[in-house]
Design an enzyme around this catalytic site. Structure first.
Site, PDB file in Angstrom:
ATOM      1  N   ASP A 387       0.885  -1.154   0.000  1.00  0.00           N
ATOM      2  CA  ASP A 387       0.000   0.000   0.000  1.00  0.00           C
ATOM      3  C   ASP A 387       0.931   1.214   0.000  1.00  0.00           C
ATOM      4  O   ASP A 387       2.066   1.125   0.447  1.00  0.00           O
ATOM      5  CB  ASP A 387      -0.855  -0.052   1.269  1.00  0.00           C
ATOM      6  CG  ASP A 387      -1.434   1.297   1.630  1.00  0.00           C
ATOM      7  OD1 ASP A 387      -2.117   1.873   0.781  1.00  0.00           O
ATOM      8  OD2 ASP A 387      -1.186   1.757   2.753  1.00  0.00           O
ATOM      9  N   ASP A 584      -1.507  -0.751   6.022  1.00  0.00           N
ATOM     10  CA  ASP A 584      -1.691  -0.154   7.347  1.00  0.00           C
ATOM     11  C   ASP A 584      -3.124   0.259   7.649  1.00  0.00           C
ATOM     12  O   ASP A 584      -3.473   0.478   8.789  1.00  0.00           O
ATOM     13  CB  ASP A 584      -0.802   1.085   7.478  1.00  0.00           C
ATOM     14  CG  ASP A 584      -1.322   2.237   6.624  1.00  0.00           C
ATOM     15  OD1 ASP A 584      -1.634   1.982   5.450  1.00  0.00           O
ATOM     16  OD2 ASP A 584      -1.431   3.352   7.136  1.00  0.00           O
TER      17      ASP A 584
HETATM   18 MG    MG Z   1      -2.487   3.176   3.893  1.00  0.00          MG
END
Ligand code: MG
Length: 691
Positions: A387, A584
């Site tokens: 990501d 995350d």
């Molecule tokens: Mg992120």
């Protein structure tokens, strides 16, 4: 309609089973689901009882052996009751509940595996322990048929104790998937302010219908997905997109439930409610991914599936030989002996002991391994998908460029901008203030924020404007000189702001979410390990490309909506690749659950950490490579352990086939293999990862 957080079923609010946990009401389809939700440890507790029972049994038979060796129970040993030795009866009584109660789950597991024409560890262990127990039982009640057989009770108990202990260790390490769903559900606001006949009424979120007009005050969570019908505000969508810069919303803009309204009053029309909202879509994607991820066949089970047919063949051949050369009872006892000796005690702990050692090693480096299945998958890793925001980058903008015009110096530009922005909480303002350092900034006067455009302030008797082209145009500032630089900066995906002093363009300040310190090193390392590295982001192509170029990532998948990330992972898996995802945010949760190895960043959301199989506590991307190396080292241990688990028992099979096996040889083989497995696992402590 509420959703059962355990099974995902949509339940009728009136008929469902209700439980109030915290300040939130949950609805369940059944008592079982409610219980599962309330006490995820329940299964673990029952497992613990079974392990304790088996271990107690193992300890008591060992104690009896020691007493016998010391000659303390000679009188007892010679005691007989109806022709049956009381001594042997004692072993029978101790072993029966262990084999049939503590070991029941294993026999049942074996039955289920055989029913689906599979051979797994349970099949081997069930066969072995039952063979040992029946051998012992025949020997107890019909001593002439199987003389000296009660030593096999102890071996059956030993095998079960070790296997149950191993399963218990694995279960305690394994993640509990329900927690992720629960935390996702908790993001959803519980009440909404509904406009009814001109009055504001607070209503439970479940009562909100499509078309309802909702009022969202500054600082409040937006209750559900909708469309702005009046008002102007910026909305913090970080929770769903990871993007720290708030998004400007005006009439006609779409808003997402669970995001936070920052500064203006918004009136929205609900367009999606209940299970159709973006957040609930993410919930069901996580559920789907967790449910559909087919359990990998464990290495131990794969080994067993080759081993068992060989053992059964050997047993049948030996039985046939002895049946024709001697009699049925001898042949039958040889058969039982082969089945018993083929089942190694150490098999049950070969995998858990290595994983436990790996988990301990990981803890030293701040790497949390959350289950054996990730270790086994990490070894075949092909692609690693990152990501962007908050994972590869810091997740907040930093000042990257300062350009000065009209005789001003860069310092003047920065100073003026910082003083104008000092009071603002906008991430871009914070970035500018941080660059200067809070103590060096004089206070500005007449600060005024113009939503969506920028700020106006007075500083050292100068009129300051800081913002976008629109702000400059509205205030008649000519910006022709800045245009070329502006375009260049925007081309790189940066957010560029123009600074005007007393009506004249004085400079440009550009900011961007920049890569984390060790990101480039981490990517280089992963590439050198032969892995393909890709980036997956909701951000636009330009910004994504800029970051990817800086980090040396070749594959970029940009403009991905939060609920589409999982599709990108599925696509890679469909190409036959074993994929790891590093993320995350809440928006990464479905992809983390779908990927073969989900790696969550420790500074990320709890939901990401709950769905990830490996958690990097230190927020250092170099730990991704360490986590993979650790998994590979642990996998190597598992393989070695399986070798040691089988080798002594395998050697003993011909002895059993020759009708020469006695309990002492069997016990020695079991003890040797267990000893080697445990000490080999302990060797993992000496592993040094390259940091
Ligand atoms: Mg992120």
């Amino acid at each position: 309609m509420p959703r059962d957080p355990v099974c995902g079923m949509i339940v009728d609010k009136d008929k469902a089973i209700k439980r109030k946990i915290g300040d939130r009401e949950y609805y369940f389809c059944s008592e079982t689901c409610a219980r599962t939700y309330e006490a995820p440890e329940q299964e673990l507790r029952s497992m613990k009882r079974r392990v304790t029972l088996a271990l107690l049994g193992a300890v008591s038979v060992a104690a009896l052996r020691v007493l016998a060796m010391l000659g303390l129970v000679v009188a007892f040993m010679t005691l007989e009751f109806a022709g049956v030795s009381v001594w042997e009866l004692a072993f029978f009584v101790i072993s029966a509940p262990i084999v049939w109660i503590a070991g029941w789950s294993i026999h049942y597991g074996a039955y289920k595996a055989l029913k689906t024409r599979n051979i797994n560890m349970d099949v081997l262990i069930s066969t072995g322990t039952l063979a040992g127990w029946f051998y012992g039982t025949i020997s107890t009640f019909f001593p002439t048929l199987a003389p000296g057989g009660h030593g096999y009770f102890e071996i059956a108990i030993g095998i079960l104790a070790f296997v149950l202990l191993g399963k218990f260790i694995e279960e305690t390490i394994r993640r509990r998937s329900a927690a992720a769903i629960r935390q996702l559900l908790e993001l959803q606001p519980t009440i909404a302010r509904v406009l009814k006949d001109g009055n504001e009424v607070e209503a439970p979120i479940d009562d909100v219908q499509v078309g309802d007009i909702l009022i969202v005050k500054p600082g409040e969570k937006i209750p559900t997905d909708g469309k702005v019908i009046s008002g102007y505000s910026s909305v913090d969508e970080k929770i769903l997109t990871g993007e720290s810069i708030p998004v400007e919303k005006s009439v006609g803009s779409e808003v997402i439930g669970a995001t936070i309204n920052k500064n203006g009053l918004l009136k929205i029309e609900a367009t999606k409610v209940g299970t159709n909202t973006a957040l609930m879509q993410i919930v069901s994607l996580v559920e789907e991914a967790q449910a559909s991820s087919a359990p990998v066949q464990k290495l131990a089970d794969r080994v067993v599936s080759y081993f068992v047919p060989i053992v059964f063949t050997a047993a049948v051949v030996a039985f046939t030989y002895w049946f024709f050369t001697t009699n049925f009872s001898t042949a039958f006892l040889v058969l039982l002996a082969i089945l018993l000796i083929a089942c190694p005690c150490a098999l049950g702990i070969a995998t858990p002991a290595a994983i436990l050692a790996g988990v301990g090693k990981g803890a030293e480096y701040g790497i949390l391994l959350r289950g054996g299945e990730y270790v086994e998958k990490a070894r075949k890793l092909h692609t690693i998908v990152f990501d962007k925001t908050g994972t590869l980058t810091k997740g907040e903008p930093m000042v990257t460029d300062i350009i000065a015009y009209g005789g001003y110096k860069k310092e003047d530009v920065l100073q003026a901008a910082a003083s104008a922005e000092k009071g603002s909480e906008h991430p871009l303002a914070e970035a500018i203030v941080k660059t200067v350092g809070n103590s060096n900034i004089p206070d500005a006067e007449a600060f005024e924020a113009i939503p969506g455009h920028g700020v106006k302030a007075k500083y050292e008797d100068k009129q300051i404007l800081l913002g976008n082209r629109k702000l400059m145009k509205d205030n008649n500032v000519s910006i022709e000189t800045t245009e070329k630089s502006l375009q260049e900066l925007e081309e790189q995906g940066k957010t560029a702001m123009i600074l005007a002093i007393n009506g004249k363009a004085a400079g440009i300040i550009a900011a961007m979410d920049t890569p984390k310190e060790n990101a480039a090193t981490a990517i280089k390392r992963l590439k050198s390990m032969g892995l393909e590295v890709a980036m997956l982001t909701g951000d636009n192509e330009r910004t994504a490309k800029t970051i990817a170029t800086q980090l040396g990532i070749d594959t970029v998948i940009a403009n991905v909506l939060p609920w589409e990330k999982v599709d990108a992972i599925k696509k890679l898996q469909a190409e036959g690749k074993v994929v790891a995802m590093v993320g995350d945010g809440v928006n990464d949760a479905p992809a983390l659950a779908q990927s073969d190895v989900g790696i969550a960043i420790g500074s990320g959301t709890d939901i990401a950490k709950e769905t990830g199989g490996i958690v990097l506590i230190k927020d250092d991307l170099r730990d991704v490579a360490l986590g993979i190396e650790l998994s590979q080292a642990t996998m190597k241990k598992i393989k070695q352990n399986l070798f040691w688990a089988f080798i002594y028992n395998t050697i003993s099979i011909p002895i059993a086939a020759a009708n020469l096996l006695n309990p002492v040889i069997a016990a020695a083989a079991m003890a040797m293999s267990s000893l080697f497995v445990v000490s080999n696992s302990a060797l993992l402590k000496r592993l040094k990862l390259k940091t």
